[in-house]
Design a protein around this motif. Structure first.
Motif, PDB file in Angstrom:
ATOM      1  N   VAL A 106      -3.985  -7.591  -0.793  1.00 63.87           N
ATOM      2  CA  VAL A 106      -3.163  -6.559  -0.160  1.00 63.87           C
ATOM      3  C   VAL A 106      -2.327  -7.196   0.934  1.00 63.87           C
ATOM      4  O   VAL A 106      -2.818  -8.037   1.701  1.00 63.87           O
ATOM      5  CB  VAL A 106      -4.042  -5.433   0.434  1.00 63.87           C
ATOM      6  CG1 VAL A 106      -3.274  -4.632   1.480  1.00 63.87           C
ATOM      7  CG2 VAL A 106      -4.540  -4.508  -0.658  1.00 63.87           C
ATOM      8  N   LEU A 138      -5.906   0.942   7.285  1.00 59.21           N
ATOM      9  CA  LEU A 138      -6.203   0.475   5.929  1.00 59.21           C
ATOM     10  C   LEU A 138      -7.686   0.615   5.626  1.00 59.21           C
ATOM     11  O   LEU A 138      -8.064   1.001   4.511  1.00 59.21           O
ATOM     12  CB  LEU A 138      -5.760  -0.971   5.753  1.00 59.21           C
ATOM     13  CG  LEU A 138      -5.931  -1.526   4.339  1.00 59.21           C
ATOM     14  CD1 LEU A 138      -5.023  -0.787   3.361  1.00 59.21           C
ATOM     15  CD2 LEU A 138      -5.647  -3.021   4.299  1.00 59.21           C
ATOM     16  N   VAL A 168       0.823  -1.214   0.000  1.00 59.27           N
ATOM     17  CA  VAL A 168       0.000   0.000   0.000  1.00 59.27           C
ATOM     18  C   VAL A 168       0.857   1.265   0.000  1.00 59.27           C
ATOM     19  O   VAL A 168       0.942   1.970  -1.006  1.00 59.27           O
ATOM     20  CB  VAL A 168      -0.980  -0.004   1.194  1.00 59.27           C
ATOM     21  CG1 VAL A 168      -1.771   1.302   1.238  1.00 59.27           C
ATOM     22  CG2 VAL A 168      -1.938  -1.186   1.073  1.00 59.27           C
ATOM     23  N   ASP A 169       1.498   1.580   1.131  1.00 59.55           N
ATOM     24  CA  ASP A 169       2.276   2.820   1.223  1.00 59.55           C
ATOM     25  C   ASP A 169       3.464   2.786   0.263  1.00 59.55           C
ATOM     26  O   ASP A 169       4.303   1.895   0.332  1.00 59.55           O
ATOM     27  CB  ASP A 169       2.784   3.030   2.651  1.00 59.55           C
ATOM     28  CG  ASP A 169       1.662   3.320   3.632  1.00 59.55           C
ATOM     29  OD1 ASP A 169       0.796   4.141   3.304  1.00 59.55           O
ATOM     30  OD2 ASP A 169       1.664   2.726   4.721  1.00 59.55           O
ATOM     31  N   THR A 185       0.160  -5.371   3.724  1.00 56.46           N
ATOM     32  CA  THR A 185       0.640  -4.048   4.129  1.00 56.46           C
ATOM     33  C   THR A 185       1.100  -4.019   5.576  1.00 56.46           C
ATOM     34  O   THR A 185       0.599  -4.766   6.422  1.00 56.46           O
ATOM     35  CB  THR A 185      -0.478  -2.994   3.938  1.00 56.46           C
ATOM     36  OG1 THR A 185      -0.015  -1.719   4.378  1.00 56.46           O
ATOM     37  CG2 THR A 185      -1.733  -3.364   4.715  1.00 56.46           C
ATOM     38  N   LEU A 244       0.563   1.797  -3.792  1.00 60.21           N
ATOM     39  CA  LEU A 244      -0.772   2.254  -4.209  1.00 60.21           C
ATOM     40  C   LEU A 244      -0.999   3.718  -3.861  1.00 60.21           C
ATOM     41  O   LEU A 244      -1.610   4.461  -4.630  1.00 60.21           O
ATOM     42  CB  LEU A 244      -1.864   1.407  -3.557  1.00 60.21           C
ATOM     43  CG  LEU A 244      -2.060  -0.008  -4.087  1.00 60.21           C
ATOM     44  CD1 LEU A 244      -3.164  -0.706  -3.298  1.00 60.21           C
ATOM     45  CD2 LEU A 244      -2.402   0.008  -5.574  1.00 60.21           C
TER      46      LEU A 244
END
Length: 226
Positions: A113, A122, A11-12, A115, A15
């Protein structure tokens, strides 16, 4: 199930471009504990790790402050989320939404995902960007050891029933690549995140993408679909 493929996203830095949010929360957390804020480059190098591991690396001489730093960071991050425009603090990278929706529309592709974020963080991010329904499996730091431990990937595979050789992780850090390789899946890096492309390749990435629009072609090469 043998024809299904699984694309797992960090994610970080992969995305979402959350560095402004992370840096601001880190500055507040360190100030609250009477410490100088580490340099920007050092902070961005720990993005993706679980918070206790990250804080231990950022303040190695103060193990007594690891837990207080974690709690201060969580509080600062949440406060910033309320006080500011969170979409501006953590926007999706260009092309991310189009690629996610395009892949989710394929009947032979599942999305996941993995993360270092908490489930609470999230969930908020998913709601803000309205992307939660796109993912079939979601693994967060609350439930697993920190990256690069392969537990998150193992859980993704178990929940979807996809074989390791039909799965790939897309990430911006060496922790993502190492996690994927440790779990026996393919790994793709991205050049727009927090670790340098050379480091991602050295960690075992099949390739490093320069743009999100390069993802479909990279997946075809990884999975060798006709």
């Amino acid at each position: 199930m043998t024809d299904l493929r699984l694309v797992i996203f960090d994610v970080d830095g992969t995305l979402v471009d959350s560095q402004a949010h992370i840096l601001a929360a880190m500055a507040q957390a360190f100030a609250a504990n009477g410490l100088s804020t580490p340099p920007r480059a050092e902070i961005l190098q720990i993005v993706g790790l679980s918070l206790p591991v990250a804080m231990a690396r950022l303040a190695p001489d103060r193990p007594d402050l690891t837990a207080p730093l974690v709690e201060a960071y969580k509080g600062a991050f949440a406060a910033l989320r309320v006080a500011d425009d969170d979409a501006a603090l953590s926007p999706l990278f260009p092309g991310a939404r189009d690629q996610l929706t395009g892949l989710a529309a394929q009947d032979f592709t599942l999305l996941g995902v993995a993360t270092g974020k908490s489930r609470r963080g999230l969930t908020h991010l998913f709601e803000m960007h309205d992307i939660a329904p796109l993912f079939h499996t979601v693994q967060v730091a609350d439930d697993h050891p920190s990256k690069p431990h392969p537990a998150m990937i193992a859980a993704c595979l178990l929940e979807t029933g996809v074989a390791a050789d039909h799965a790939v992780i897309l990430g911006d850090t060496t922790y993502d690549i190492q996690m994927g390789r440790a779990a026996g899946i393919h790994a793709l890096g991205v050049a727009w995140g927090y670790h340098r492309p050379e480091a991602l390749m050295a960690a075992g990435a099949c390739a490093v993408l320069d743009r999100f629009d390069d993802l479909p072609g990279a997946l075809e090469k990884v999975f060798q679909r006709p």
